[in-house]
Motif scaffolding. Structure first.
Motif, PDB file in Angstrom:
ATOM      1  N   MET A 190     -26.235 -42.826  11.066  1.00 31.68           N
ATOM      2  CA  MET A 190     -26.069 -44.162  10.966  1.00 31.68           C
ATOM      3  C   MET A 190     -26.947 -44.848   9.872  1.00 31.68           C
ATOM      4  O   MET A 190     -26.489 -45.819   9.147  1.00 31.68           O
ATOM      5  CB  MET A 190     -26.236 -44.890  12.429  1.00 31.68           C
ATOM      6  CG  MET A 190     -25.787 -46.160  12.360  1.00 31.68           C
ATOM      7  SD  MET A 190     -25.532 -46.698  14.107  1.00 31.68           S
ATOM      8  CE  MET A 190     -27.300 -46.419  14.754  1.00 31.68           C
TER       9      MET A 190
ATOM     10  N   SER B 192     -27.018 -51.950  14.980  1.00 37.24           N
ATOM     11  CA  SER B 192     -25.887 -51.193  15.019  1.00 37.24           C
ATOM     12  C   SER B 192     -26.230 -49.953  16.298  1.00 37.24           C
ATOM     13  O   SER B 192     -25.345 -49.907  16.944  1.00 37.24           O
ATOM     14  CB  SER B 192     -25.760 -50.597  13.846  1.00 37.24           C
ATOM     15  OG  SER B 192     -25.203 -51.335  12.753  1.00 37.24           O
TER      16      SER B 192
ATOM     17  N   THR C 164     -25.697 -47.284   6.731  1.00 35.73           N
ATOM     18  CA  THR C 164     -25.997 -48.638   6.389  1.00 35.73           C
ATOM     19  C   THR C 164     -25.780 -48.898   4.811  1.00 35.73           C
ATOM     20  O   THR C 164     -25.517 -50.099   4.659  1.00 35.73           O
ATOM     21  CB  THR C 164     -27.436 -48.950   6.801  1.00 35.73           C
ATOM     22  OG1 THR C 164     -28.254 -48.326   6.072  1.00 35.73           O
ATOM     23  CG2 THR C 164     -27.498 -48.910   8.378  1.00 35.73           C
TER      24      THR C 164
ATOM     25  N   THR D 207     -22.847 -54.776  11.254  1.00 35.41           N
ATOM     26  CA  THR D 207     -23.274 -54.255  12.467  1.00 35.41           C
ATOM     27  C   THR D 207     -22.350 -53.881  13.442  1.00 35.41           C
ATOM     28  O   THR D 207     -22.464 -53.082  14.108  1.00 35.41           O
ATOM     29  CB  THR D 207     -24.489 -55.052  13.179  1.00 35.41           C
ATOM     30  OG1 THR D 207     -23.735 -56.495  13.274  1.00 35.41           O
ATOM     31  CG2 THR D 207     -25.561 -55.223  12.114  1.00 35.41           C
ATOM     32  N   SER D 208     -21.680 -54.849  13.674  1.00 38.92           N
ATOM     33  CA  SER D 208     -20.409 -54.573  14.786  1.00 38.92           C
ATOM     34  C   SER D 208     -19.702 -53.263  14.212  1.00 38.92           C
ATOM     35  O   SER D 208     -19.122 -52.485  15.114  1.00 38.92           O
ATOM     36  CB  SER D 208     -19.552 -55.811  14.767  1.00 38.92           C
ATOM     37  OG  SER D 208     -19.063 -56.165  13.795  1.00 38.92           O
ATOM     38  N   THR D 209     -19.327 -53.203  13.181  1.00 39.17           N
ATOM     39  CA  THR D 209     -18.530 -52.262  12.510  1.00 39.17           C
ATOM     40  C   THR D 209     -19.062 -50.822  12.875  1.00 39.17           C
ATOM     41  O   THR D 209     -18.738 -49.601  13.278  1.00 39.17           O
ATOM     42  CB  THR D 209     -18.070 -52.314  11.203  1.00 39.17           C
ATOM     43  OG1 THR D 209     -17.238 -53.448  10.939  1.00 39.17           O
ATOM     44  CG2 THR D 209     -17.259 -51.097  10.671  1.00 39.17           C
ATOM     45  N   LEU D 210     -20.654 -50.812  12.395  1.00 40.88           N
ATOM     46  CA  LEU D 210     -21.345 -49.415  12.611  1.00 40.88           C
ATOM     47  C   LEU D 210     -21.371 -48.972  13.871  1.00 40.88           C
ATOM     48  O   LEU D 210     -21.161 -48.121  14.330  1.00 40.88           O
ATOM     49  CB  LEU D 210     -22.522 -49.441  11.748  1.00 40.88           C
ATOM     50  CG  LEU D 210     -22.484 -49.676  10.215  1.00 40.88           C
ATOM     51  CD1 LEU D 210     -24.020 -49.685   9.657  1.00 40.88           C
ATOM     52  CD2 LEU D 210     -22.051 -48.203   9.650  1.00 40.88           C
ATOM     53  N   GLY D 211     -21.717 -50.133  14.819  1.00 39.48           N
ATOM     54  CA  GLY D 211     -21.877 -49.923  16.156  1.00 39.48           C
ATOM     55  C   GLY D 211     -20.520 -49.385  16.690  1.00 39.48           C
ATOM     56  O   GLY D 211     -20.504 -48.633  17.564  1.00 39.48           O
TER      57      GLY D 211
END
Length: 229
Positions: free
Chosen positions: A161, A23, A165, A97-101
């Protein structure tokens, strides 16, 4: 100790850290692109970057994750029906990972934007006047100096972040929190396992702070020496 569930939870820690690091890579890439768009981009690019940071920072992280995971899967499968694909099941790790990123990319956009503006404009102009290309200016002048100003904000975003998670457990990812849920349900000792998770997060964040402090000292070494002379 911990009813034999400790190895299982520590194994879930690897998943948690994998999500956090992946992320961070996504968020840093989006943040850097957004910051450059806000500072040096056209009117359209600045507008898009501003809309991105404004909307994302206004929405709860949990809401964004649910929309991306469930809404994205629906849109992907509707598109798949039109092109003849079969049913597509979105991978929870990829979704998480894409959402948190995507979320923290908005915050890092502002972090990197402030760091870019901290670099004296005269140095950028002098570099261009000496014939350096835009890519060379970014690599040798802008990025090394902006990182020194960006590290404190980057540290804060990493810590937030890292804690965020824990949200990926709600979309079925078998991370540390999800495994603690299973262990607490099996043993009926929720406090024991949630307290353990809290201690693990505290340990990881403490180590992270120490590492980022060392990195900040590394980037500030030349500045301190210059100030001393």
């Amino acid at each position: 100790m911990f009813y034999g569930y400790l190895p299982m939870i520590l194994s879930g820690l690897k998943v948690t850290l994998s999500v956090a690091f992946a992320s961070l890579v996504v968020a840093s890439a989006l943040g850097l692109v957004g910051a450059v768009a806000k500072v040096y981009g056209s009117g359209l690019a600045r507008g898009a970057a501003t809309a991105y940071t404004t909307v994302v920072r206004a929405l709860p992280d949990l809401l964004v994750m649910l929309v991306v995971f469930y809404g994205g899967q629906i849109m992907l499968n509707r598109f798949g029906e039109r092109v003849g694909w079969g049913y597509v099941d979105v991978d929870p790790f990829l979704a998480g990972t894409s959402t948190l990123g995507f979320i923290f990319g908005a915050y890092l956009t502002e972090t990197f934007r402030g760091a870019i503006l901290s670099v004296p404009a005269g140095q950028i102009e002098a570099a261009f006047s000496c014939g350096l290309r835009r890519r060379q200016v970014l690599r040798f002048i802008l990025v090394p100096q902006m990182m020194r100003h960006a590290i404190p904000g980057l540290t804060n975003n990493w810590l937030v972040m890292l804690k965020a998670t824990a949200l990926v457990s709600i979309i079925g990812l078998d991370d540390m929190v999800h495994r603690a849920d299973l262990a607490s349900a099996a043993t009926r000792e929720p406090f024991t396992f949630y307290a353990l998770i809290g201690l693990i997060y505290l340990s990881v964040t403490t180590i992270s702070v120490v590492i980022f402090q060392l990195v900040e000292r590394r980037f500030s070494r030349g500045v301190k020496t210059l100030g001393a002379t």
